[in-house]
Design a protein around this motif. Structure first.
Motif, mmCIF file in Angstrom:
data_model
loop_
_atom_site.group_PDB
_atom_site.id
_atom_site.type_symbol
_atom_site.label_atom_id
_atom_site.label_comp_id
_atom_site.label_asym_id
_atom_site.label_seq_id
_atom_site.Cartn_x
_atom_site.Cartn_y
_atom_site.Cartn_z
ATOM 1 N N ARG A 2 -9.685 5.744 33.695
ATOM 2 C CA ARG A 2 -8.702 4.952 32.619
ATOM 3 C C ARG A 2 -9.296 3.979 32.108
ATOM 4 N NH1 ARG A 2 -6.554 -0.028 35.081
ATOM 5 N NH2 ARG A 2 -7.314 -0.380 36.915
ATOM 6 N N TYR A 3 -10.425 3.432 32.696
ATOM 7 C CA TYR A 3 -11.256 2.271 32.107
ATOM 8 C C TYR A 3 -11.823 2.901 30.773
ATOM 9 C CZ TYR A 3 -10.496 -0.427 36.250
ATOM 10 O OH TYR A 3 -10.012 -1.151 37.359
ATOM 11 N N MET A 4 -12.466 4.335 30.986
ATOM 12 C CA MET A 4 -12.976 5.152 29.623
ATOM 13 C C MET A 4 -12.086 5.235 28.687
ATOM 14 S SD MET A 4 -15.401 8.599 29.981
ATOM 15 C CE MET A 4 -16.231 7.819 31.238
ATOM 16 N N LEU A 5 -10.928 5.493 29.005
ATOM 17 C CA LEU A 5 -9.739 5.801 27.901
ATOM 18 C C LEU A 5 -9.542 4.482 27.153
ATOM 19 C CD1 LEU A 5 -7.295 8.427 29.842
ATOM 20 C CD2 LEU A 5 -9.038 8.836 28.197
ATOM 21 N N TYR A 7 -11.432 1.995 26.706
ATOM 22 C CA TYR A 7 -12.482 1.744 25.847
ATOM 23 C C TYR A 7 -12.520 3.021 24.455
ATOM 24 C CZ TYR A 7 -17.510 0.964 24.643
ATOM 25 O OH TYR A 7 -18.551 0.380 23.751
ATOM 26 N N ASP A 8 -12.218 3.996 24.712
ATOM 27 C CA ASP A 8 -11.954 4.755 23.655
ATOM 28 C C ASP A 8 -10.953 4.307 22.590
ATOM 29 O OD1 ASP A 8 -14.279 6.418 23.636
ATOM 30 O OD2 ASP A 8 -13.580 7.950 24.906
ATOM 31 N N LEU A 9 -9.848 3.930 23.234
ATOM 32 C CA LEU A 9 -8.538 3.667 22.421
ATOM 33 C C LEU A 9 -9.057 2.418 21.666
ATOM 34 C CD1 LEU A 9 -5.611 4.085 22.244
ATOM 35 C CD2 LEU A 9 -5.094 2.360 23.840
ATOM 36 N N MET A 10 -9.742 1.375 22.193
ATOM 37 C CA MET A 10 -10.293 0.091 21.498
ATOM 38 C C MET A 10 -11.194 0.785 20.324
ATOM 39 S SD MET A 10 -10.900 -3.298 23.703
ATOM 40 C CE MET A 10 -12.539 -2.368 24.238
ATOM 41 N N GLU A 11 -12.094 1.504 20.368
ATOM 42 C CA GLU A 11 -12.865 1.985 19.470
ATOM 43 C C GLU A 11 -12.113 3.010 18.494
ATOM 44 O OE1 GLU A 11 -16.020 3.248 16.820
ATOM 45 O OE2 GLU A 11 -15.733 1.496 18.316
ATOM 46 N N THR A 12 -11.138 3.335 18.771
ATOM 47 C CA THR A 12 -10.094 4.427 18.054
ATOM 48 C C THR A 12 -9.527 3.426 16.783
ATOM 49 O OG1 THR A 12 -10.030 6.120 19.404
ATOM 50 C CG2 THR A 12 -8.399 5.912 17.747
ATOM 51 N N MET A 235 -11.058 -7.314 32.239
ATOM 52 C CA MET A 235 -12.306 -7.138 31.333
ATOM 53 C C MET A 235 -13.108 -6.027 31.430
ATOM 54 S SD MET A 235 -11.407 -10.084 29.871
ATOM 55 C CE MET A 235 -10.925 -11.487 30.104
ATOM 56 N N ILE A 236 -13.218 -5.535 32.455
ATOM 57 C CA ILE A 236 -14.353 -4.356 32.549
ATOM 58 C C ILE A 236 -13.709 -3.016 32.281
ATOM 59 C CG2 ILE A 236 -15.722 -3.383 34.259
ATOM 60 C CD1 ILE A 236 -16.411 -6.300 33.448
ATOM 61 N N GLN A 237 -14.459 -2.154 31.697
ATOM 62 C CA GLN A 237 -14.237 -0.791 31.053
ATOM 63 C C GLN A 237 -15.519 0.164 31.355
ATOM 64 O OE1 GLN A 237 -12.355 -1.314 27.311
ATOM 65 N NE2 GLN A 237 -10.885 -2.714 27.804
ATOM 66 N N VAL A 246 -22.337 6.559 28.022
ATOM 67 C CA VAL A 246 -21.122 6.739 28.411
ATOM 68 C C VAL A 246 -20.790 6.789 30.031
ATOM 69 C CG1 VAL A 246 -22.052 9.256 28.858
ATOM 70 C CG2 VAL A 246 -19.444 8.848 28.627
ATOM 71 N N GLY A 247 -19.789 6.172 30.558
ATOM 72 C CA GLY A 247 -19.613 5.899 32.001
ATOM 73 C C GLY A 247 -19.828 4.755 32.550
ATOM 74 N N ARG A 248 -20.842 3.951 31.836
ATOM 75 C CA ARG A 248 -21.322 2.692 32.333
ATOM 76 C C ARG A 248 -20.321 1.386 32.223
ATOM 77 N NH1 ARG A 248 -25.985 -0.137 33.371
ATOM 78 N NH2 ARG A 248 -27.512 1.522 32.739
#
Length: 423
Positions: A2-5, A7-12, A235-237, A246-248
């Motif tokens: 969910r943290y990765m999703l 992050y990608d949502l913010m970038e989107t 705060m952490i994603q 990716v994944g960090r």
């Protein structure tokens, strides 16, 4: 996951806004519309231009943009940025001024890792170049660093500074700006005990939170109120699929930018409305004051989660530097071991991030340093940015720092460093 999703949502969302701005600009710029002039189309094009530029800058590392510098011979000399040491999380770079003899003052400018790139110190570098050989810590965006490179926390940051200082040698003068001030102090103390011959000659700490509790601010109050668990959850994603890291686990730059701008939302909102008006009237330019400021301000970088969390916990909450109990690899770093490195602190009277009192606390920690090796300065009417890049820096602080460096060089030009009584 969910943290990765997230992050990608913010970038989107960022990418979508950039696309909307570009689309609005392109649509309003159709040649056929010039047959029927309409103020609404001019505003639409202006909004699109400002919006596209704004959201595009958030993922672009700014260039140093220092093509040349005027030296004492009255001539302009080209400046070349050279990477001296390469490391996974940050490089040591040198600003080589072509066609001039090396300057006797060798300065390591320690840039903050607090959301913006080292280019935030561009004007500071430019002001020092005519008189110094300037080296800068150029930290990398965590999203671009593969997970295989390992962790990076406050101890690793300190050891990076130790390595950089060992490489540069003992005739180096360190200037640490804001966030790295406590860690630069710790790195100097580490060398004083582990490798005395690699110690710098002087250490200038500018607006850094050596003792955050000395003068509480909104920043320190936030650090006290929030728990580490809350920070981790909110705060952490994880870096998304688009980048090499990716994944960090990171504290994303876009999230940091949202926090920065929320502190002065009205002022930023008005600034963008004014810029849209200027663009619509044809009064804006690619390098006007608005674009110069926001091209840098909006360019943010991800921090590793462990660096962000360890900074909050160990520097602000536990006050390990202020209490002189900071450890590296399980070994205590005793600031009292600094006995020959001259230390100067610089603070801004109107600094609302690292308020006066927080940085000068470093001098009390240097119990093994004689008073003639200590100095301090408080710049009247200067805020946080002004003490290293504004008029206060150029007109008052920079000359004082250069005098301090000369007073503690291999051939001192002054008898004492403590021009501005501090201790």
């Amino acid at each position: 996951m969910r943290y990765m999703l997230t992050y990608d949502l913010m970038e989107t969302a960022r990418n979508t806004n950039q696309w909307m701005g570009a689309s609005a600009l392109a649509m309003a710029s159709y040649p056929v519309f010039s047959l029927f002039p309409n103020p609404a189309l001019e505003w639409m094009a202006a909004w699109g231009e400002v919006t596209e530029r704004t959201f595009q800058r958030m993922v672009v590392k700014p260039d140093w943009g220092i093509p040349s510098v005027t030296c004492e011979d009255g001539k302009d000399h080209l400046v070349q940025v050279e990477t001296v040491l390469e490391r996974p999380f940050g490089d040591l770079v040198h600003f080589a001024v072509l066609g001039r003899k090396p300057r006797p003052r060798q300065v390591l400018l320690v840039a903050p890792m607090s959301g913006h790139y080292a280019t935030l110190l561009r004007s500071t570098v430019t002001s020092l170049l005519p008189d110094c050989e300037v080296y800068v810590t150029d930290w990398h965006n965590a999203r671009d660093i593969p997970v295989s490179a390992g962790k990076f926390d406050v101890e690793d940051y300190t050891l990076y500074l130790v390595d950089f200082l060992r490489h540069l040698g003992p005739d180096t003068h360190v200037i640490a700006v804001c966030q790295p001030a406590p860690l630069a102090l710790a790195a100097t103390a580490y060398l004083a005990e582990e490798d005395p011959d690699a110690q710098p000659r002087s250490l200038t700490l500018i607006g850094g939170p050596i003792d955050p509790d000395a003068t509480p601010t909104e920043v320190t109050d936030f650090g006290r109120r929030v728990t580490m668990g809350q920070l981790e959850r909110t705060m952490i994603q994880r870096v998304g699929f688009k980048y090499p890291g990716v994944g960090r686990l990171v504290y994303p730059g876009l999230l940091q930018l949202a926090s920065f701008m929320s502190m002065n939302a009205d002022r930023h909102g008005q600034a963008f409305m004014d810029q849209i008006s200027r663009v619509a009237r044809g009064e804006a330019s690619d390098h006007d004051a608005h674009n110069r400021f926001y091209d840098e301000y909006l360019a943010v970088m991800d921090m590793t989660a462990e660096f962000y969390l360890s900074t909050v916990e160990r520097i602000f909450k536990e006050r390990e530097i202020a209490r002189n109990v900071f450890t590296v690899a399980g070994r205590r770093v005793d600031i009292g071991k600094i006995t020959r490195v001259a230390v100067k602190t610089v603070e801004g009277a109107k600094d609302d991030i690292s308020a006066p009192g927080q940085c000068v606390a470093a001098l009390d920690l240097c119990t093994g340093l004689p008073d003639e090796k200590k100095a301090s300065h408080v710049e009247p009417d200067a805020g946080h940015y002004g003490i290293f890049a504004g008029k206060g820096w150029r007109n008052n602080i920079r000359p004082l720092v250069l005098d301090f460096i000369d007073a503690n060089g291999p051939n001192p030009t002054k008898k004492a460093a403590n021009k501005n009584a501090a201790a």
